[in-house]
Design an enzyme around this catalytic site. Structure first.
Site, PDB file in Angstrom:
ATOM      1  N   GLU A 413     -17.856  35.369  18.352  1.00 31.65           N
ATOM      2  CA  GLU A 413     -18.850  36.390  18.047  1.00 31.65           C
ATOM      3  C   GLU A 413     -18.985  35.825  16.299  1.00 31.65           C
ATOM      4  O   GLU A 413     -20.365  35.967  15.910  1.00 31.65           O
ATOM      5  CB  GLU A 413     -17.757  37.912  17.888  1.00 31.65           C
ATOM      6  N   GLN A 435     -20.858  41.645  23.703  1.00 30.75           N
ATOM      7  CA  GLN A 435     -20.536  41.363  24.859  1.00 30.75           C
ATOM      8  C   GLN A 435     -19.999  43.194  24.779  1.00 30.75           C
ATOM      9  O   GLN A 435     -20.365  44.288  25.717  1.00 30.75           O
ATOM     10  CB  GLN A 435     -19.452  40.758  25.096  1.00 30.75           C
ATOM     11  N   PHE A 436     -18.988  43.544  23.683  1.00 30.64           N
ATOM     12  CA  PHE A 436     -18.370  45.173  23.555  1.00 30.64           C
ATOM     13  C   PHE A 436     -18.448  45.210  22.307  1.00 30.64           C
ATOM     14  O   PHE A 436     -18.257  44.483  20.666  1.00 30.64           O
ATOM     15  CB  PHE A 436     -17.114  45.685  24.690  1.00 30.64           C
ATOM     16  N   ASP A 438     -16.061  46.399  20.365  1.00 30.09           N
ATOM     17  CA  ASP A 438     -14.547  46.476  20.126  1.00 30.09           C
ATOM     18  C   ASP A 438     -14.846  44.490  19.488  1.00 30.09           C
ATOM     19  O   ASP A 438     -13.590  43.535  19.004  1.00 30.09           O
ATOM     20  CB  ASP A 438     -13.473  46.341  20.877  1.00 30.09           C
ATOM     21  N   ILE A 440     -17.269  43.096  17.878  1.00 33.92           N
ATOM     22  CA  ILE A 440     -17.712  42.275  16.481  1.00 33.92           C
ATOM     23  C   ILE A 440     -16.739  42.012  15.285  1.00 33.92           C
ATOM     24  O   ILE A 440     -17.023  41.577  14.889  1.00 33.92           O
ATOM     25  CB  ILE A 440     -19.041  43.853  16.429  1.00 33.92           C
ATOM     26  N   PRO A 442     -14.786  39.979  14.659  1.00 31.60           N
ATOM     27  CA  PRO A 442     -15.146  38.412  14.307  1.00 31.60           C
ATOM     28  C   PRO A 442     -16.281  38.033  13.232  1.00 31.60           C
ATOM     29  O   PRO A 442     -16.143  36.736  12.408  1.00 31.60           O
ATOM     30  CB  PRO A 442     -14.365  36.888  15.469  1.00 31.60           C
ATOM     31  N   HIS A 482     -12.502  48.614  24.872  1.00 30.86           N
ATOM     32  CA  HIS A 482     -13.939  47.939  25.614  1.00 30.86           C
ATOM     33  C   HIS A 482     -14.452  49.474  25.372  1.00 30.86           C
ATOM     34  O   HIS A 482     -15.611  49.998  26.238  1.00 30.86           O
ATOM     35  CB  HIS A 482     -13.841  47.905  27.168  1.00 30.86           C
TER      36      HIS A 482
END
Length: 692
Positions: A413, A435-436, A438, A440, A442, A482
């Protein structure tokens, strides 16, 4: 590099003399700062003392069409590409004419876009974080070359300069991984002086950068004695030639002494002990002086070079002292670059067009963008190849546009987010996906340190054009990893824009505007609205706007009006919300026919606060509704602003409703329902507020 090769190589004397003069310049600058530390240490700075040879050897390889990401000790590098001591001193003293930042950032933190010089985008404090944007620059160059979009016959190279301590950062590993995975044209220069601040190399790492890089298959490696200009020059010449021709990455590990302070705020006498004397044996200046003598340069000419450098530094220091400071009224300039999208355009509801779901509207918007703008590309986890995203939001785009434009990334990420800064500096326009929501976290370091600050700290030279798509929100049993909502965290980051569409038409129009915006934009896309399968979300499916439709950021929309009759009786209120909140409010308001206006914010930053105030003043009662846990949220902040601005018009406290204040959304759907808002909870709040 072999001893035989070094002995065989001879550098033109003019280059040696230029290097020597610049070494003396850099040393004299460092000495001047120390002699005048009451003035020069007002703001913390570092110098290149001890690193001069490798930095100048590197600078002499850079071409005007190259790119560089430097670190905070690289002032000799800046002198080597042609910057003047005066210009660097303007930054040291935070003066108005500091060419990099106008007095906004530290000495040795360049951002340069100037004819005849390599491009140096804004970097953060550069303790490893710069590796990702730098690799993103190389990625953009490689992309343009793959598409036949490169300008001229030049083969640009990216230089990424690092201290050895910074290589232990996890983000450096992400950069190295992508560099070898994609065969990117980048030189990683690691200047190893065996110190962090007060910690030595053996305390911080089990291997040096050269040894570490062996783990990245395809990374060419080279060691040089960074205190010897001749060896450094040949090593960097070979490195640049390799990357310029082969178009693959290389790491150069240069051993150098540290002869100055770590920074002016951490002085060498506090922690160095005998180590400083040990390092002084490898001072690059006496070594280069001896090389000049061996090249038949006279002692008199060497002394003249020294005197000229010293005179230049003395004169430039005085000029810098006398230079004007920034005008305080300019403090808030360049938070954002101006956007070209200021008006709604195109057909929102074309005649005969069919309704579409949000996920398809997003797909069609990205398809339009890729077809129209060859500089655009799209990447993230699982968006390429056959799958086209876990929500099919990129379905078939990789097949249509090729794997160089639409591709999968590793689980990185930080790279996904931070590479867009490098892409933007080169002229590529990246659309990326986390992707989700949750996932983000990193990438937050890159988002904060690189993307959000670049425009402001570079005085508008390097806004970062970046469109980051983030599926968000709970959707019936997604569980703790997610289902999360993150907008309040994002909204504490200045210098980024945050968009949150609630229907297909807004999704398409806002996606186009976000792409064209020259600033970082995060598009939050609620998974529960993607297909309009959740009860009550049918209105998220709308007639699809035409290809030219574009909707400016920062414009709220009244999606439901209260009746004049209920308003005249004082029996009305407004619900201010976004995303899934729009549909909770619509469903709940059916019990209060004509009494509820619903304002869909659509963009959270920039916020259409004028529309918020107007809505509140029409009704004198307001509920701010969010899916996030309520405590310390954006919703509570907005309620506070409303209370202050509309205090005299309010007939009741500003109500807020959000999720329960828990650290995660539970997996079990019944537990999830207990935590989240829903139409029944919204209806109860509406009833209480109307009856207040």
């Amino acid at each position: 590099m072999s001893k035989e090769l070094m002995e065989a190589f001879k550098i033109d004397t003019a280059i040696l003399k230029r290097a020597y003069r610049l070494m003396i310049t850099a040393k004299t600058m460092a000495d001047t700062y120390e002699e005048n530390k009451t003035i020069c240490s007002k703001y913390v700075h570092s110098t290149s003392r001890g690193h001069e040879a490798i930095q100048l050897a590197t600078a002499f390889q850079l071409k005007p069409y190259d790119y560089a990401a430097l670190y905070y000790r690289d002032d000799s590098m800046l002198l080597g590409i042609g910057m003047q001591p005066y210009e660097l001193m303007l930054q040291l003293m935070a003066k108005a004419d500091d060419p990099f930042s106008g007095g906004r950032t530290y000495y040795g933190h360049p951002s340069l876009r100037r004819e005849g010089f390599p491009t140096i985008p804004h970097q953060s404090s550069a303790t490893g974080m710069q590796a990702i944007p730098a690799t993103g620059m190389a990625h953009a160059i490689s992309y343009f070359e793959s598409q036949g979009l490169a300008n001229g016959e030049e083969k640009p190279v990216v230089l990424c300069s690092l201290g050895d301590g910074s290589v232990t950062e996890g983000e450096v590993a992400e950069a190295f991984q992508m560099a070898v995975l994609k065969n990117l044209p980048i030189v990683y220069l690691v200047q190893d002086n065996d110190w962090g601040i007060s910690a030595t190399g053996k305390e911080m790492r089990a291997m040096d950068a050269y040894e570490y890089a062996a783990g990245f298959k395809g990374m060419e490696r080279l060691r040089v004695n960074g205190s010897d200009f001749t060896e450094s020059y040949e090593g960097m010449r070979v490195a640049f030639e390799y990357v310029r021709e082969v178009r693959k990455p290389i790491l150069v590990h240069a051993r150098v002494p540290l002869l100055g302070h770590h920074t002016s705020g951490v002085r060498r006498e506090w922690y160095r002990g005998d180590n400083l004397q040990e390092h002084s044996v490898n001072d690059p200046i006496p070594k280069l002086r001896q090389a000049l003598l061996e090249s038949d340069v006279t002692t008199e000419e060497i002394q003249w070079l020294e005197q000229e450098a010293q005179k230049t530094v003395a004169a430039d220091y005085q000029r810098a002292l006398d230079a004007p400071v920034p005008d305080p009224v300019t403090f808030d300039q360049h938070e954002f670059a101006p956007t070209p999208v200021t008006e709604e355009k195109g057909e929102r509801s074309p005649s005969g067009a069919e309704k579409t779901i949000m996920v398809d509207a997003a797909l069609h918007a990205v398809d339009d963008i890729l077809r129209t703008y060859p500089e655009a590309l799209f990447y993230g986890q699982d968006v390429g190849g056959e799958l086209g995203g876990v929500f099919r939001e990129a379905a078939l785009l990789a097949k249509k546009y090729g794997d160089n434009r639409v591709f999968n990334t590793p689980i990185q990420e930080a790279y996904i987010v931070g590479s867009t800064a490098g892409m933007s500096a080169v002229g590529a326009k990246a659309i990326v996906e986390i992707q989700f929501a949750d996932y983000i976290w990193p990438g937050m370091n890159q988002l904060v340190e690189e993307l959000s600050k670049s425009c402001y700290l570079s005085m508008g030279k390097f806004p970062v054009q970046s469109l980051i798509r983030v599926p968000i929100g709970a959707y019936g049993g997604g569980g703790p990893y997610h289902s999360g909502s993150i907008e309040s965290t994002l909204l504490t980051i200045r210098g980024i824009k945050v968009v949150y569409p609630s229907n297909a038409a807004d999704m398409k129009g806002l996606m186009k505007a976000a792409f064209l915006d020259p600033n970082p934009v995060i598009m939050l896309e609620h998974k529960g609205l993607y297909w309009s399968k959740v009860a009550g979300t049918e209105d998220a499916k709308t007639v699809e706007p035409d290809e030219d439709y574009i909707l400016p950021l920062g414009k709220a929309n009244v999606v439901q009006h209260a009746s004049d009759e209920e308003m005249s009786m004082g029996n009305s209120m407004t619900v201010i919300t976004y995303g899934m909140g729009v549909y909770w409010a619509k469903t709940a308001s059916k019990q209060f026919k004509g009494s509820v206006e619903i304002l869909d914010l659509r963009t959270l930053n920039p916020l259409d606060f004028e529309a918020v105030v107007a809505s509140v003043r029409r009704h004198s009662k307001a509920l701010v509704l969010t899916e996030e846990p309520l405590m310390n949220s954006f919703a509570e902040s907005l309620a506070g602003r409303i209370s202050k601005e509309c205090f005299q018009q309010l007939d009741a406290p500003v109500y807020t409703l959000g999720a329960a204040n828990l650290p995660a959304i539970p997996l079990n759907v019944e537990l999830e329902k207990m935590m989240l808002p829903n139409p029944d909870k919204v209806a109860a709040a509406i009833e209480e507020l109307l009856n207040y």
